[in-house]
Design a protein around this motif. Sequence first.
Motif, PDB file in Angstrom:
ATOM      1  N   LYS A  48    -107.274 -80.166  10.142  1.00 45.20           N
ATOM      2  CA  LYS A  48    -108.142 -80.607  10.347  1.00 45.20           C
ATOM      3  C   LYS A  48    -109.823 -80.373  10.115  1.00 45.20           C
ATOM      4  O   LYS A  48    -110.519 -81.487   9.903  1.00 45.20           O
ATOM      5  CB  LYS A  48    -108.300 -81.054  12.201  1.00 45.20           C
ATOM      6  N   ILE A  49    -110.082 -79.632   9.969  1.00 44.11           N
ATOM      7  CA  ILE A  49    -110.817 -78.781   9.547  1.00 44.11           C
ATOM      8  C   ILE A  49    -111.498 -78.744   7.955  1.00 44.11           C
ATOM      9  O   ILE A  49    -112.109 -80.088   7.537  1.00 44.11           O
ATOM     10  CB  ILE A  49    -111.176 -77.790   9.490  1.00 44.11           C
ATOM     11  N   CYS A  50    -110.225 -79.037   6.657  1.00 49.52           N
ATOM     12  CA  CYS A  50    -110.529 -79.205   5.811  1.00 49.52           C
ATOM     13  C   CYS A  50    -110.858 -80.527   5.379  1.00 49.52           C
ATOM     14  O   CYS A  50    -111.889 -81.125   4.631  1.00 49.52           O
ATOM     15  CB  CYS A  50    -108.918 -78.696   4.848  1.00 49.52           C
ATOM     16  N   THR A  51    -109.563 -81.084   6.223  1.00 49.03           N
ATOM     17  CA  THR A  51    -110.056 -82.388   5.765  1.00 49.03           C
ATOM     18  C   THR A  51    -111.655 -83.139   6.246  1.00 49.03           C
ATOM     19  O   THR A  51    -112.271 -83.800   5.390  1.00 49.03           O
ATOM     20  CB  THR A  51    -109.060 -83.822   6.617  1.00 49.03           C
ATOM     21  N   THR A  52    -111.984 -82.797   7.432  1.00 50.92           N
ATOM     22  CA  THR A  52    -113.356 -83.140   8.197  1.00 50.92           C
ATOM     23  C   THR A  52    -113.983 -82.432   6.862  1.00 50.92           C
ATOM     24  O   THR A  52    -114.900 -83.114   6.529  1.00 50.92           O
ATOM     25  CB  THR A  52    -113.918 -82.405   8.867  1.00 50.92           C
ATOM     26  N   LEU A  53    -114.380 -81.115   6.698  1.00 50.23           N
ATOM     27  CA  LEU A  53    -115.546 -80.772   5.509  1.00 50.23           C
ATOM     28  C   LEU A  53    -114.663 -81.377   4.099  1.00 50.23           C
ATOM     29  O   LEU A  53    -116.190 -81.801   3.768  1.00 50.23           O
ATOM     30  CB  LEU A  53    -114.889 -79.152   5.149  1.00 50.23           C
ATOM     31  N   ARG A  54    -114.558 -81.583   3.661  1.00 49.94           N
ATOM     32  CA  ARG A  54    -113.585 -83.105   2.625  1.00 49.94           C
ATOM     33  C   ARG A  54    -114.777 -83.615   2.457  1.00 49.94           C
ATOM     34  O   ARG A  54    -115.374 -84.415   1.782  1.00 49.94           O
ATOM     35  CB  ARG A  54    -112.227 -82.914   2.275  1.00 49.94           C
ATOM     36  N   GLU A  55    -114.026 -84.365   3.991  1.00 55.05           N
ATOM     37  CA  GLU A  55    -115.092 -86.460   4.042  1.00 55.05           C
ATOM     38  C   GLU A  55    -116.546 -85.931   3.679  1.00 55.05           C
ATOM     39  O   GLU A  55    -117.089 -86.841   3.367  1.00 55.05           O
ATOM     40  CB  GLU A  55    -114.051 -87.224   5.168  1.00 55.05           C
ATOM     41  N   GLU A  56    -116.905 -85.430   4.823  1.00 55.66           N
ATOM     42  CA  GLU A  56    -118.552 -84.595   4.904  1.00 55.66           C
ATOM     43  C   GLU A  56    -118.866 -84.127   3.221  1.00 55.66           C
ATOM     44  O   GLU A  56    -119.841 -85.343   3.580  1.00 55.66           O
ATOM     45  CB  GLU A  56    -118.719 -84.285   6.025  1.00 55.66           C
ATOM     46  N   ALA A  57    -118.070 -83.909   2.247  1.00 57.40           N
ATOM     47  CA  ALA A  57    -118.613 -83.560   1.353  1.00 57.40           C
ATOM     48  C   ALA A  57    -119.068 -84.318   0.464  1.00 57.40           C
ATOM     49  O   ALA A  57    -119.548 -84.671  -0.355  1.00 57.40           O
ATOM     50  CB  ALA A  57    -118.035 -82.248   0.528  1.00 57.40           C
ATOM     51  N   LEU A  58    -117.864 -85.282  -0.003  1.00 60.49           N
ATOM     52  CA  LEU A  58    -117.985 -86.933  -0.716  1.00 60.49           C
ATOM     53  C   LEU A  58    -118.447 -87.645   0.034  1.00 60.49           C
ATOM     54  O   LEU A  58    -119.380 -88.813  -0.881  1.00 60.49           O
ATOM     55  CB  LEU A  58    -116.503 -87.666  -0.516  1.00 60.49           C
ATOM     56  N   LEU A  59    -118.439 -88.071   1.526  1.00 59.47           N
ATOM     57  CA  LEU A  59    -120.085 -88.608   1.728  1.00 59.47           C
ATOM     58  C   LEU A  59    -121.651 -88.244   1.554  1.00 59.47           C
ATOM     59  O   LEU A  59    -121.953 -88.911   1.778  1.00 59.47           O
ATOM     60  CB  LEU A  59    -120.023 -88.562   3.570  1.00 59.47           C
ATOM     61  N   LYS A  60    -121.371 -87.452   1.209  1.00 56.87           N
ATOM     62  CA  LYS A  60    -122.811 -86.602   0.632  1.00 56.87           C
ATOM     63  C   LYS A  60    -122.728 -87.229  -1.359  1.00 56.87           C
ATOM     64  O   LYS A  60    -124.007 -86.404  -1.383  1.00 56.87           O
ATOM     65  CB  LYS A  60    -123.037 -85.244   1.395  1.00 56.87           C
TER      66      LYS A  60
END
Length: 216
Positions: A48-60
């Motif tokens: 879940k942490i990995c997925t969240t970090l990845r999605e936040e990075a892509l949104l940025k």
Amino acid sequence: MWSWLKMSFTGALEVLIEMKNQDVRFTKDTYVLAFAICYKLNSPESFKICTTLREEALLKGEILSRRASCFAVALALNQNEVAKAMSIFSQIMNPESIACTNLNIIIHIQSNMLENLIETLKNAAEENLSKFVKRRAFSEEVLAKVREKVKDVPALVAKFDEIYGTLHITGQITTDSLDAVLCYTPRDRKSHTLLLNKKMVSRRTFQPLSQSLLAE
């Protein structure tokens, strides 16, 4: 031994999360480290942490490295999140590395795409490449998983055994495990452990970041 390592990985991940909460900018290497730790912890929480970090990075609009994405794919596969693994893999630019090659095979295995799996291996074994072009290499561990998957389909077993023989002759089989392939770091690159130690030092106080954050 594993419990000690797990505690170390957990502690490192907590520091990285705190860095994120404090708006410390993540570099490409920091994401590699974060995803690698999540992969090593291999739990629903770390996924879940990995997925969240990845999605936040892509949104940025940040561009994640192929290596970081490989750790994310491997973690998703370990958590039986095959659709997620396929989605992440499809976004990797130039998936020509040995890690990508073997992760692609695991995706085929877990997706039960057996015909395509055998065809992929066959194409790799029969590639007519220049001697200056490196052939795709497959982990013995991963190929063992392939054989286990197709063992009840006689036609596919026969095809696999023939392909396996060709891959062996052409030197396209490595004894390295998938984990070893994922975690391999070229000698000319700085250790991500050293990177973490560097990132964990506050630029303002020159204290370990964890202490600096607690003090603030």
